[in-house]
Design an enzyme around this catalytic site. Structure first.
Site, mmCIF file in Angstrom:
data_model
loop_
_atom_site.group_PDB
_atom_site.id
_atom_site.type_symbol
_atom_site.label_atom_id
_atom_site.label_comp_id
_atom_site.label_asym_id
_atom_site.label_seq_id
_atom_site.Cartn_x
_atom_site.Cartn_y
_atom_site.Cartn_z
ATOM 1 N N THR A 93 0.870 -1.182 0.000
ATOM 2 C CA THR A 93 0.000 0.000 0.000
ATOM 3 C C THR A 93 0.899 1.223 0.000
ATOM 4 O O THR A 93 1.621 1.459 0.983
ATOM 5 C CB THR A 93 -0.886 0.023 1.259
ATOM 6 N N LYS A 168 -7.707 1.838 -3.376
ATOM 7 C CA LYS A 168 -7.415 1.464 -1.979
ATOM 8 C C LYS A 168 -7.550 2.694 -1.057
ATOM 9 O O LYS A 168 -8.136 2.610 0.026
ATOM 10 C CB LYS A 168 -5.990 0.890 -1.932
ATOM 11 N N LYS A 243 -1.869 5.036 8.578
ATOM 12 C CA LYS A 243 -1.014 5.092 7.370
ATOM 13 C C LYS A 243 -1.893 5.272 6.123
ATOM 14 O O LYS A 243 -1.638 6.128 5.273
ATOM 15 C CB LYS A 243 -0.206 3.792 7.248
HETATM 16 P P1 NAD Z 1 5.577 -6.007 7.680
HETATM 17 O O1 NAD Z 1 6.351 -4.899 8.293
HETATM 18 O O2 NAD Z 1 5.145 -7.157 8.518
HETATM 19 O O3 NAD Z 1 6.423 -6.621 6.434
HETATM 20 C C1 NAD Z 1 7.237 -5.868 5.581
HETATM 21 C C2 NAD Z 1 8.456 -6.718 5.255
HETATM 22 O O4 NAD Z 1 9.262 -6.009 4.310
HETATM 23 C C3 NAD Z 1 9.343 -7.006 6.486
HETATM 24 O O5 NAD Z 1 9.565 -8.399 6.590
HETATM 25 C C4 NAD Z 1 10.640 -6.252 6.187
HETATM 26 O O6 NAD Z 1 11.790 -6.877 6.689
HETATM 27 C C5 NAD Z 1 10.623 -6.237 4.653
HETATM 28 N N1 NAD Z 1 11.451 -5.195 4.065
HETATM 29 C C6 NAD Z 1 11.575 -3.893 4.431
HETATM 30 N N2 NAD Z 1 12.426 -3.259 3.605
HETATM 31 C C7 NAD Z 1 12.846 -4.194 2.699
HETATM 32 C C8 NAD Z 1 13.743 -4.154 1.595
HETATM 33 N N3 NAD Z 1 14.376 -3.041 1.240
HETATM 34 N N4 NAD Z 1 13.939 -5.287 0.901
HETATM 35 C C9 NAD Z 1 13.310 -6.434 1.254
HETATM 36 N N5 NAD Z 1 12.452 -6.543 2.283
HETATM 37 C C10 NAD Z 1 12.239 -5.421 2.999
HETATM 38 O O7 NAD Z 1 4.329 -5.313 6.957
HETATM 39 P P2 NAD Z 1 2.963 -6.006 6.467
HETATM 40 O O8 NAD Z 1 1.940 -5.929 7.534
HETATM 41 O O9 NAD Z 1 3.295 -7.313 5.840
HETATM 42 O O10 NAD Z 1 2.522 -4.957 5.342
HETATM 43 C C11 NAD Z 1 3.130 -4.937 4.065
HETATM 44 C C12 NAD Z 1 2.314 -4.019 3.167
HETATM 45 O O11 NAD Z 1 0.978 -4.508 3.092
HETATM 46 C C13 NAD Z 1 2.239 -2.580 3.674
HETATM 47 O O12 NAD Z 1 2.341 -1.709 2.567
HETATM 48 C C14 NAD Z 1 0.860 -2.521 4.326
HETATM 49 O O13 NAD Z 1 0.319 -1.221 4.339
HETATM 50 C C15 NAD Z 1 0.080 -3.464 3.423
HETATM 51 N N6 NAD Z 1 -1.128 -4.056 4.046
HETATM 52 C C16 NAD Z 1 -1.032 -4.613 5.289
HETATM 53 C C17 NAD Z 1 -2.165 -5.184 5.860
HETATM 54 C C18 NAD Z 1 -2.108 -5.828 7.239
HETATM 55 O O14 NAD Z 1 -3.166 -6.133 7.787
HETATM 56 N N7 NAD Z 1 -0.914 -6.059 7.801
HETATM 57 C C19 NAD Z 1 -3.388 -5.184 5.166
HETATM 58 C C20 NAD Z 1 -3.438 -4.640 3.891
HETATM 59 C C21 NAD Z 1 -2.281 -4.074 3.333
#
Ligand code: NAD
Length: 289
Positions: A93, A168, A243
């Site tokens: 997102t 979104k 966010k």
């Molecule tokens: P999270 O923080 O659990 O996961 C993000 C991952 O990205 C981590 O494992 C981190 O180590 C990795 N990362 C960061 N920088 C990196 C890089 N340069 N190279 C490789 N890996 C890297 O976050 P999440 O909850 O999985 O959310 C991910 C996305 O999904 C976000 O954009 C969030 O807004 C979106 N989202 C989340 C949810 C939810 O309920 N968690 C729902 C809908 C959308």
């Protein structure tokens, strides 16, 4: 297909595992060793750089925290290193402007790219029941659809590049507004002496009915099971809602849309998160009203 998956956090870990279950070979990369170890257990092959993970793949899927990281990963490590025939799919997102900028950089280098943010949380990512809203050309959408279908139950073409992120932002702004409205209505009903269940029975079949009430009721013991019944643990964290509201307000600014209710919702969620409630489900905002 051979698919690189970048970003194996709360959401990405389950999504990558579902690609493996669907028969794809998944090349995984994350900065976190713990995330990589979990990906290995799910059947992914793990790599120590993005450049190595994208070698020889048919597609790249990313699920990263924000737009700055998405831009850096694609412009420094994916574009020019993945085969030009690889379809690029960013499911993070992020803001509409960055999504369009990265897609333009990809297309200038000869790649097809779509933005494909999701609706649905960690349970939907693990269960393969996410909804994807996709921005990009028709051909790129047609190529992305079978890959996304392995991770979700609904895949909708929203329009050109950035349209997935636009959908979104609008959807989650609306969600925040009707959640706060639902909380206000339940609180006022209580203060006016109405039994909450009786108010639910009336409003859920009247014109006040909405998803926050009938699918995700913010009051414990009323309506279907929801995070309210689990002391607001799990669900969709307040910090993530904040966010998404920030991204929505950026989109309102750049597009010139008037969003006074969205602004107010962001203000209320910011105050709630700043008071130490960022990890609670977003329906917990009922406690402050
Ligand atoms: P999270 O923080 O659990 O996961 C993000 C991952 O990205 C981590 O494992 C981190 O180590 C990795 N990362 C960061 N920088 C990196 C890089 N340069 N190279 C490789 N890996 C890297 O976050 P999440 O909850 O999985 O959310 C991910 C996305 O999904 C976000 O954009 C969030 O807004 C979106 N989202 C989340 C949810 C939810 O309920 N968690 C729902 C809908 C959308």
């Amino acid at each position: 297909m051979r698919i690189a998956f970048i970003g194996l956090g709360n959401m990405g870990s389950g999504m990558a595992a579902n690609l493996v279950k669907a028969g794809h070979e998944v090349s995984a990369f994350d900065l976190s060793d713990e995330a990589l170890a979990q990906a290995k257990q799910s059947g992914c092959e793990t790599f120590s750089t993005v450049g190595d993970a994208v070698q020889g793949v048919d597609a790249v899927v990313s699920m990263l925290p924000n737009g700055a990281i998405v831009k850096r990963v694609y412009t420094s490590d994916v574009i020019g290193k993945a085969p030009q025939s690889a379809l690029l799919i960013d499911c993070s997102t992020i803001d509409v402007a960055t999504a369009r900028e990265v897609a333009t950089a990809a297309s200038s280098a000869g790649y097809e790219m779509v933005d494909a943010p999701v609706s649905g949380g960690i349970a939907a990512a693990n269960g393969g029941t996410l909804t994807f809203m996709v921005g990009g050309g028709k051909d790129a959408f047609a190529k992305a659809q079978p890959i996304l279908s392995a991770m979700g139950k609904t895949v909708i073409h929203a329009g050109d590049s950035g349209a997935g992120q636009a959908a979104k932002a609008c959807n989650n702004m609306l969600l925040a507004i009707h959640m706060i409205g639902t909380c206000e209505a339940f609180n006022m009903a209580k203060k006016l002496g109405l039994d909450p269940q009786t108010f639910y029975d009336i409003s859920s079949v009247s014109s006040g009915q909405n998803w926050s009430m009938t699918s995700y009721c913010p009051l414990p013991g009323v309506g279907p099971q929801s995070p309210a019944d689990n002391d607001y643990q799990g669900g969709f964290a307040t910090a993530l809602m904040l966010k998404d509201l920030s991204l929505a307000m950026d989109a309102a600014d750049t597009s010139g849309a008037q969003t006074p209710m969205g602004e107010k919702a962001k203000e209320l969620y910011k105050a709630f998160a700043d008071a130490g409630n960022g990890a609670l489900d977003f329906s917990a905002i009922i406690k402050t009203l």
